[in-house]
Design a protein around this motif. Structure first.
Motif, PDB file in Angstrom:
ATOM      1  N   VAL A  20       0.819  -1.211   0.000  1.00 19.23           N
ATOM      2  CA  VAL A  20       0.000   0.000   0.000  1.00 19.23           C
ATOM      3  C   VAL A  20       0.854   1.262   0.000  1.00 19.23           C
ATOM      4  CG1 VAL A  20      -2.028  -1.078   1.042  1.00 19.23           C
ATOM      5  CG2 VAL A  20      -0.308  -0.053   2.516  1.00 19.23           C
ATOM      6  N   GLU A  21       2.123   1.148   0.410  1.00 17.50           N
ATOM      7  CA  GLU A  21       3.013   2.305   0.407  1.00 17.50           C
ATOM      8  C   GLU A  21       4.442   1.815   0.578  1.00 17.50           C
ATOM      9  OE1 GLU A  21       3.543   6.687   2.522  1.00 17.50           O
ATOM     10  OE2 GLU A  21       2.277   5.195   3.504  1.00 17.50           O
ATOM     11  N   THR A  22       5.369   2.565   0.019  1.00 21.76           N
ATOM     12  CA  THR A  22       6.788   2.299   0.215  1.00 21.76           C
ATOM     13  C   THR A  22       7.395   3.502   0.923  1.00 21.76           C
ATOM     14  OG1 THR A  22       6.903   0.885  -1.738  1.00 21.76           O
ATOM     15  CG2 THR A  22       8.986   1.778  -0.924  1.00 21.76           C
ATOM     16  N   LEU A  23       8.073   3.233   2.031  1.00 26.73           N
ATOM     17  CA  LEU A  23       8.711   4.280   2.824  1.00 26.73           C
ATOM     18  C   LEU A  23      10.192   4.337   2.502  1.00 26.73           C
ATOM     19  CD1 LEU A  23       7.104   3.517   6.297  1.00 26.73           C
ATOM     20  CD2 LEU A  23       6.290   5.072   4.517  1.00 26.73           C
ATOM     21  N   GLY A  24      10.775   5.521   2.632  1.00 29.23           N
ATOM     22  CA  GLY A  24      12.198   5.697   2.363  1.00 29.23           C
ATOM     23  C   GLY A  24      12.873   6.529   3.431  1.00 29.23           C
ATOM     24  N   GLU A  25      14.030   7.020   3.085  1.00 31.45           N
ATOM     25  CA  GLU A  25      14.910   7.749   3.991  1.00 31.45           C
ATOM     26  C   GLU A  25      14.177   8.856   4.759  1.00 31.45           C
ATOM     27  OE1 GLU A  25      18.538  10.803   3.288  1.00 31.45           O
ATOM     28  OE2 GLU A  25      18.662   8.911   2.198  1.00 31.45           O
ATOM     29  N   GLY A  26      14.382   8.863   6.076  1.00 30.30           N
ATOM     30  CA  GLY A  26      13.815   9.898   6.929  1.00 30.30           C
ATOM     31  C   GLY A  26      12.391   9.642   7.378  1.00 30.30           C
ATOM     32  N   GLU A  27      11.762   8.586   6.872  1.00 24.30           N
ATOM     33  CA  GLU A  27      10.357   8.357   7.195  1.00 24.30           C
ATOM     34  C   GLU A  27      10.181   7.456   8.410  1.00 24.30           C
ATOM     35  OE1 GLU A  27       7.475   8.677   3.760  1.00 24.30           O
ATOM     36  OE2 GLU A  27       9.169   7.599   2.841  1.00 24.30           O
ATOM     37  N   LEU A  28       9.049   7.645   9.076  1.00 22.70           N
ATOM     38  CA  LEU A  28       8.682   6.866  10.248  1.00 22.70           C
ATOM     39  C   LEU A  28       8.080   5.539   9.812  1.00 22.70           C
ATOM     40  CD1 LEU A  28       8.134   6.691  13.360  1.00 22.70           C
ATOM     41  CD2 LEU A  28       5.888   7.687  12.853  1.00 22.70           C
ATOM     42  N   LEU A  29       8.592   4.463  10.367  1.00 18.43           N
ATOM     43  CA  LEU A  29       8.035   3.130  10.154  1.00 18.43           C
ATOM     44  C   LEU A  29       7.392   2.697  11.459  1.00 18.43           C
ATOM     45  CD1 LEU A  29       7.573   0.462   8.673  1.00 18.43           C
ATOM     46  CD2 LEU A  29       9.913  -0.207   9.319  1.00 18.43           C
ATOM     47  N   GLY A  30       6.072   2.690  11.475  1.00 23.36           N
ATOM     48  CA  GLY A  30       5.333   2.235  12.641  1.00 23.36           C
ATOM     49  C   GLY A  30       4.773   3.364  13.476  1.00 23.36           C
ATOM     50  N   TRP A  31       3.462   3.332  13.672  1.00 28.27           N
ATOM     51  CA  TRP A  31       2.811   4.262  14.598  1.00 28.27           C
ATOM     52  C   TRP A  31       1.877   3.531  15.562  1.00 28.27           C
ATOM     53  CZ3 TRP A  31      -2.444   4.088  14.090  1.00 28.27           C
ATOM     54  CH2 TRP A  31      -2.965   3.724  12.843  1.00 28.27           C
ATOM     55  N   SER A  32       1.662   2.259  15.337  1.00 28.42           N
ATOM     56  CA  SER A  32       0.729   1.496  16.172  1.00 28.42           C
ATOM     57  C   SER A  32       1.204   1.337  17.609  1.00 28.42           C
ATOM     58  CB  SER A  32       0.477   0.123  15.549  1.00 28.42           C
ATOM     59  OG  SER A  32      -0.070   0.258  14.258  1.00 28.42           O
ATOM     60  N   TRP A  33       2.483   1.521  17.864  1.00 32.04           N
ATOM     61  CA  TRP A  33       3.062   1.441  19.207  1.00 32.04           C
ATOM     62  C   TRP A  33       2.538   2.555  20.113  1.00 32.04           C
ATOM     63  CZ3 TRP A  33       5.576   5.703  21.004  1.00 32.04           C
ATOM     64  CH2 TRP A  33       5.882   6.671  20.042  1.00 32.04           C
ATOM     65  N   LEU A  34       2.012   3.621  19.508  1.00 33.60           N
ATOM     66  CA  LEU A  34       1.590   4.794  20.281  1.00 33.60           C
ATOM     67  C   LEU A  34       0.136   4.717  20.732  1.00 33.60           C
ATOM     68  CD1 LEU A  34       2.372   7.581  21.371  1.00 33.60           C
ATOM     69  CD2 LEU A  34       1.864   8.527  19.122  1.00 33.60           C
ATOM     70  N   PHE A  35      -0.673   3.890  20.077  1.00 39.88           N
ATOM     71  CA  PHE A  35      -2.101   3.860  20.353  1.00 39.88           C
ATOM     72  C   PHE A  35      -2.552   2.447  20.694  1.00 39.88           C
ATOM     73  CE2 PHE A  35      -1.246   7.199  17.201  1.00 39.88           C
ATOM     74  CZ  PHE A  35      -1.661   8.304  17.922  1.00 39.88           C
ATOM     75  N   GLU A  36      -3.278   2.318  21.811  1.00 42.89           N
ATOM     76  CA  GLU A  36      -3.807   1.012  22.189  1.00 42.89           C
ATOM     77  C   GLU A  36      -4.734   0.509  21.087  1.00 42.89           C
ATOM     78  OE1 GLU A  36      -5.060   0.373  26.249  1.00 42.89           O
ATOM     79  OE2 GLU A  36      -4.082   2.240  26.812  1.00 42.89           O
ATOM     80  N   PRO A  37      -4.720  -0.748  20.826  1.00 40.42           N
ATOM     81  CA  PRO A  37      -4.201  -1.866  21.612  1.00 40.42           C
ATOM     82  C   PRO A  37      -2.753  -2.252  21.289  1.00 40.42           C
ATOM     83  CG  PRO A  37      -5.495  -2.745  19.814  1.00 40.42           C
ATOM     84  CD  PRO A  37      -5.546  -1.240  19.699  1.00 40.42           C
ATOM     85  N   TYR A  38      -1.983  -1.341  20.664  1.00 39.86           N
ATOM     86  CA  TYR A  38      -0.573  -1.573  20.343  1.00 39.86           C
ATOM     87  C   TYR A  38      -0.388  -2.818  19.481  1.00 39.86           C
ATOM     88  CZ  TYR A  38      -0.219   1.548  24.399  1.00 39.86           C
ATOM     89  OH  TYR A  38      -0.372   2.568  25.311  1.00 39.86           O
ATOM     90  N   ARG A  39      -1.112  -2.852  18.362  1.00 41.58           N
ATOM     91  CA  ARG A  39      -0.991  -3.948  17.392  1.00 41.58           C
ATOM     92  C   ARG A  39      -0.834  -3.328  16.006  1.00 41.58           C
ATOM     93  NH1 ARG A  39      -1.515  -8.271  20.259  1.00 41.58           N
ATOM     94  NH2 ARG A  39      -1.506  -9.769  18.565  1.00 41.58           N
ATOM     95  N   TRP A  40      -0.018  -3.951  15.168  1.00 42.46           N
ATOM     96  CA  TRP A  40       0.248  -3.430  13.833  1.00 42.46           C
ATOM     97  C   TRP A  40      -1.003  -3.488  12.965  1.00 42.46           C
ATOM     98  CZ3 TRP A  40       4.183  -0.612  14.120  1.00 42.46           C
ATOM     99  CH2 TRP A  40       5.340  -0.992  14.783  1.00 42.46           C
ATOM    100  N   HIS A  41      -1.258  -2.395  12.249  1.00 45.65           N
ATOM    101  CA  HIS A  41      -2.386  -2.327  11.315  1.00 45.65           C
ATOM    102  C   HIS A  41      -1.996  -2.828   9.934  1.00 45.65           C
ATOM    103  CE1 HIS A  41      -3.605   0.498  14.461  1.00 45.65           C
ATOM    104  NE2 HIS A  41      -4.810   0.098  14.156  1.00 45.65           N
ATOM    105  N   LEU A  42      -0.708  -2.824   9.627  1.00 41.74           N
ATOM    106  CA  LEU A  42      -0.178  -3.283   8.354  1.00 41.74           C
ATOM    107  C   LEU A  42       1.022  -4.172   8.629  1.00 41.74           C
ATOM    108  CD1 LEU A  42      -0.219   0.167   6.488  1.00 41.74           C
ATOM    109  CD2 LEU A  42      -1.823  -1.715   6.127  1.00 41.74           C
ATOM    110  N   GLY A  43       1.560  -4.772   7.593  1.00 41.84           N
ATOM    111  CA  GLY A  43       2.818  -5.502   7.684  1.00 41.84           C
ATOM    112  C   GLY A  43       3.905  -4.690   7.011  1.00 41.84           C
ATOM    113  N   ALA A  44       5.178  -5.096   7.203  1.00 41.60           N
ATOM    114  CA  ALA A  44       6.292  -4.351   6.615  1.00 41.60           C
ATOM    115  C   ALA A  44       7.425  -5.304   6.239  1.00 41.60           C
ATOM    116  CB  ALA A  44       6.791  -3.298   7.596  1.00 41.60           C
ATOM    117  N   THR A  45       7.997  -5.058   5.056  1.00 45.78           N
ATOM    118  CA  THR A  45       9.122  -5.847   4.555  1.00 45.78           C
ATOM    119  C   THR A  45      10.170  -4.911   3.974  1.00 45.78           C
ATOM    120  OG1 THR A  45       7.648  -7.678   3.979  1.00 45.78           O
ATOM    121  CG2 THR A  45       9.797  -7.653   2.910  1.00 45.78           C
ATOM    122  N   ALA A  46      11.437  -5.179   4.305  1.00 45.57           N
ATOM    123  CA  ALA A  46      12.535  -4.398   3.734  1.00 45.57           C
ATOM    124  C   ALA A  46      12.619  -4.689   2.244  1.00 45.57           C
ATOM    125  CB  ALA A  46      13.843  -4.742   4.430  1.00 45.57           C
TER     126      ALA A  46
END
Length: 157
Positions: free
Chosen positions: A64-90
């Motif tokens: 759904v999106e590709t992240l690059g240099e300087g970008e934040l990977l992951g925001w689910s750690w900040l909001f309960e229930p602290y579970r990933w909404h998406l997956g991520a692969t290098a």
């Protein structure tokens, strides 16, 4: 590295956040996290790219999106229930600042100004942009491919 996500902070808040960081590397193809797993870390990418995906039982992982240099990977750690909404692969070799969520959340509780700055940055840079990117990708995936059908006015397109 461009300022990216970290550029949104004052010098003091950026230094405070980076005091929790350690540098990590992921080889190309590494699965960083899976959708619905516990979100206990987050990263700011220094080099390389990470694909964010959602799982479709019929098609597998849909990027759904590709992240690059300087970008934040992951925001689910900040909001309960602290579970990933998406997956991520290098996508390729990645180096990143890695943060454990618990000490960062504790610092947010201890310092309201730091907490507000971090929460606002995550909300505006990550969540708002990520939701727009997901929406655009979903529209691309599910756009009708039949361009010869009639438009609302009854005329072929």
């Amino acid at each position: 590295m461009s300022d990216g996500f970290l550029g949104a902070f004052s010098d003091a808040h950026r230094e405070r956040l980076l005091s929790f960081a350690r540098t990590v590397s992921f080889p190309a193809g590494t699965r960083v996290f899976d959708e619905d797993d516990p979100a206990q870390r987050f990263w700011v990418l220094r080099h390389g790219h990470v694909d964010l995906d959602c799982h479709d039982p019929a098609r597998g992982a849909l990027v759904v999106e590709t992240l690059g240099e300087g970008e934040l990977l992951g925001w689910s750690w900040l909001f309960e229930p602290y579970r990933w909404h998406l997956g991520a692969t290098a996508q390729d070799a990645v180096t990143a600042y890695e943060f454990d969520a618990d000490p960062v959340r504790a610092a947010i509780e201890q310092d309201a100004r730091f907490g507000l700055a971090l929460t606002r940055s995550v909300a505006s840079v990550a969540i708002g942009r990520r939701l727009r990117a997901c929406r655009i990708r979903l529209l691309d995936l599910y756009r009708p491919t039949d361009t010869g059908r009639a438009s609302a006015g009854g005329e072929p397109r």
